[in-house]
Design an enzyme around this catalytic site. Structure first.
Site, mmCIF file in Angstrom:
data_model
loop_
_atom_site.group_PDB
_atom_site.id
_atom_site.type_symbol
_atom_site.label_atom_id
_atom_site.label_comp_id
_atom_site.label_asym_id
_atom_site.label_seq_id
_atom_site.Cartn_x
_atom_site.Cartn_y
_atom_site.Cartn_z
ATOM 1 N N LYS A 63 -9.648 -0.195 -5.341
ATOM 2 C CA LYS A 63 -9.585 0.483 -4.046
ATOM 3 C C LYS A 63 -10.902 1.191 -3.768
ATOM 4 O O LYS A 63 -11.389 1.970 -4.586
ATOM 5 C CB LYS A 63 -8.447 1.514 -4.059
ATOM 6 C CG LYS A 63 -8.306 2.335 -2.770
ATOM 7 C CD LYS A 63 -7.807 1.503 -1.602
ATOM 8 C CE LYS A 63 -7.877 2.247 -0.280
ATOM 9 N NZ LYS A 63 -6.708 3.059 -0.001
ATOM 10 N N HIS A 104 -10.344 1.495 2.317
ATOM 11 C CA HIS A 104 -10.050 2.497 3.346
ATOM 12 C C HIS A 104 -11.224 2.426 4.318
ATOM 13 O O HIS A 104 -12.320 2.889 4.008
ATOM 14 C CB HIS A 104 -9.918 3.901 2.743
ATOM 15 C CG HIS A 104 -9.555 4.928 3.773
ATOM 16 N ND1 HIS A 104 -8.320 5.534 3.831
ATOM 17 C CD2 HIS A 104 -10.249 5.425 4.820
ATOM 18 C CE1 HIS A 104 -8.275 6.364 4.855
ATOM 19 N NE2 HIS A 104 -9.441 6.320 5.474
ATOM 20 N N HIS A 123 0.857 -1.200 0.000
ATOM 21 C CA HIS A 123 0.000 0.000 0.000
ATOM 22 C C HIS A 123 0.885 1.240 0.000
ATOM 23 O O HIS A 123 1.505 1.573 1.000
ATOM 24 C CB HIS A 123 -0.903 0.021 1.245
ATOM 25 C CG HIS A 123 -1.816 1.209 1.315
ATOM 26 N ND1 HIS A 123 -3.173 1.094 1.515
ATOM 27 C CD2 HIS A 123 -1.591 2.540 1.222
ATOM 28 C CE1 HIS A 123 -3.730 2.289 1.538
ATOM 29 N NE2 HIS A 123 -2.783 3.192 1.370
ATOM 30 N N HIS A 131 -4.310 -0.307 6.159
ATOM 31 C CA HIS A 131 -3.801 0.463 7.303
ATOM 32 C C HIS A 131 -4.714 0.392 8.528
ATOM 33 O O HIS A 131 -5.283 1.385 8.947
ATOM 34 C CB HIS A 131 -3.494 1.915 6.918
ATOM 35 C CG HIS A 131 -4.501 2.590 6.006
ATOM 36 N ND1 HIS A 131 -5.834 2.628 6.278
ATOM 37 C CD2 HIS A 131 -4.329 3.250 4.837
ATOM 38 C CE1 HIS A 131 -6.445 3.281 5.308
ATOM 39 N NE2 HIS A 131 -5.561 3.658 4.425
ATOM 40 N N ASP A 144 1.615 2.762 3.483
ATOM 41 C CA ASP A 144 0.772 3.949 3.318
ATOM 42 C C ASP A 144 1.625 5.218 3.275
ATOM 43 O O ASP A 144 1.163 6.291 3.659
ATOM 44 C CB ASP A 144 -0.297 4.044 4.413
ATOM 45 C CG ASP A 144 -1.379 5.079 4.077
ATOM 46 O OD1 ASP A 144 -1.579 5.356 2.889
ATOM 47 O OD2 ASP A 144 -1.983 5.620 5.021
ATOM 48 N N HIS A 196 1.429 5.433 -1.796
ATOM 49 C CA HIS A 196 1.087 6.567 -2.661
ATOM 50 C C HIS A 196 2.396 7.122 -3.198
ATOM 51 O O HIS A 196 3.232 7.580 -2.415
ATOM 52 C CB HIS A 196 0.370 7.663 -1.872
ATOM 53 C CG HIS A 196 -0.842 7.162 -1.148
ATOM 54 N ND1 HIS A 196 -2.114 7.289 -1.655
ATOM 55 C CD2 HIS A 196 -0.972 6.511 0.037
ATOM 56 C CE1 HIS A 196 -2.976 6.745 -0.801
ATOM 57 N NE2 HIS A 196 -2.311 6.257 0.227
HETATM 58 C C1 NCD Z 1 -3.388 9.266 2.004
HETATM 59 C C2 NCD Z 1 -2.961 10.265 0.935
HETATM 60 O O1 NCD Z 1 -2.398 11.311 1.282
HETATM 61 O O2 NCD Z 1 -3.176 10.001 -0.250
HETATM 62 N N1 NCD Z 1 -3.330 9.907 3.277
HETATM 63 C C3 NCD Z 1 -3.253 9.302 4.492
HETATM 64 O O3 NCD Z 1 -3.349 9.997 5.492
HETATM 65 N N2 NCD Z 1 -3.069 8.008 4.620
HETATM 66 C C4 NCD Z 1 -4.719 8.716 1.687
HETATM 67 C C5 NCD Z 1 -5.067 7.500 2.508
HETATM 68 O O4 NCD Z 1 -4.486 6.422 2.326
HETATM 69 O O5 NCD Z 1 -5.928 7.617 3.372
HETATM 70 ZN ZN ZN Z 2 -3.164 5.185 1.747
#
Ligand code: NCD
Ligand code: ZN
Length: 345
Positions: A99, A136, A13, A174, A247, A15
């Protein structure tokens, strides 16, 4: 010097964003991990296989020379997702999951799903075609206390999803609460969870006590100590339902350090180091390899990686920031000491 060598891990996971941020953060992940499940919450979101393939090409082009890293793409589920798109995703060699963001739950989730029951036909198709659903798990009800949103989601929504689609493979992403851990433990083998380093290392005092620390703010928000203990226990239990998902979610320092800061912790630069610290804190370093390198691959029905990485027990100072001036990213534990370090290959 004490060292720890494990099979190359994957991040289930993450970003990595796009454009200049992608170029800044991707080398960190590619250095540590063989593969990563790439979150689709770009602006606009990645909702089709065609968009995912374009995004995948951008990621591949941003990799450092010689990097051995595979991005595993995901699609963002919306009320407008079609059955044909699910079929296309299931047939694609590059798309690995959908997702589900409840609309408004987190960063770039406006296009998410407002009424989960309305997308049940889509979930049925995913179940039939054996493509996993990543969730999520937070309700978005403004009346609901932010510290309760995961627990309420599990009770009111997730239990209905798992009851209706017992063969659908689901990753509750998460997890942050004891209740979520208990739910995953009680569910059948198709339900698993990822756990982040920040939720294993910190409780909510790190975010809120003695000053507000925006770089520890993420969603779901870090909870109280008893929940951290439950997460540590789950991650180090050797139960294959729990595996690594950082995450890591970079935002510019300016967007974090402001009156209404963005949610997301940037941990990719030292992901394994942070997990090693958490596992060592409960004398469970021997459980790190399966959590980081085996259980996720098994759940996604992918081969485990070959090759190894080595961590050394050597303290170092985390950088204050990454990236150029106009795009500065402050990492989790900026300017603080880390106990482990990935040995250069
Ligand atoms: C994530 C993001 O910034 O894209 N932020 C976070 O706090 N984890 C989005 C997510 O996974 O909730
Ligand atoms: Zn995330």
């Amino acid at each position: 010097m004490k060292t720890l060598t494990i099979t190359r891990p994957d991040d289930w996971h993450i970003h990595v964003r796009t454009g200049a941020i992608l170029k800044t953060v991707l080398p960190h992940t590619a250095r540590q991990f063989a593969r990563a499940i790439i979150m689709p919450n770009l602006k606009p979101p990645v909702t089709t296989v065609a968009q995912a393939l374009v995004y995948r090409d951008e990621i591949l082009a941003a990799l450092p020379e010689g990097a051995d890293f595979m991005p595993l793409m995901t699609l963002y589920l919306t009320a407008a997702t079609t059955l044909a798109e699910i079929q296309a995703a299931a047939a694609s060699a590059h798309v690995y999951a959908f997702k589900l963001y409840p609309a408004g739950a987190t960063t770039n989730s406006d296009a998410g799903v407002a009424d989960i029951r309305a997308i049940y036909p889509l979930l049925a198709e995913m179940e039939k075609l054996a493509i996993p659903l990543l969730i999520h798990g937070e309700v978005t009800d403004e009346q609901c206390d932010i510290f309760d949103r995961e627990k309420v989601f599990v009770d009111s929504q997730l239990s209905a999803i798992t009851a209706n689609f017992p063969a659908l493979r689901i990753v509750l992403e998460h997890v942050t609460t004891e209740e979520a851990v208990q739910f995953v433990l009680a569910a059948n083998a198709n339900v698993a969870a990822t756990i982040t380093p920040q939720h294993l290392l910190f409780n909510r005092n790190a975010v809120l006590a003695g000053g507000i620390r925006p770089h520890y703010y993420c969603l779901p928000i870090i909870k109280r100590e008893s929940h951290r203990q439950a997460l540590l226990k789950a991650a180090t239990s050797g139960n294959p339902k729990f595996f690594l998902g950082t995450d890591s979610a970079p935002h510019s320092t300016a967007l974090k350090e402001t009156a209404c800061g963005c949610a997301g912790c940037y941990s990719a630069y030292a992901a394994l180091e942070l997990y090693a610290e958490a596992f060592e804190s409960v004398n469970a370093l021997d459980k790190l390899e399966a959590f980081a390198s085996f259980y996720g691959a098994d759940f996604y029905r992918l081969p485990r990686n070959t090759g190894t990485i080595t961590l050394a027990k050597t303290s170092w100072l985390a950088p204050a920031s990454f990236g150029a001036d106009d795009l500065q990213i402050t990492p989790l534990k900026a300017n603080e000491t880390l106990a482990w370090q990935l040995v250069a290959l």
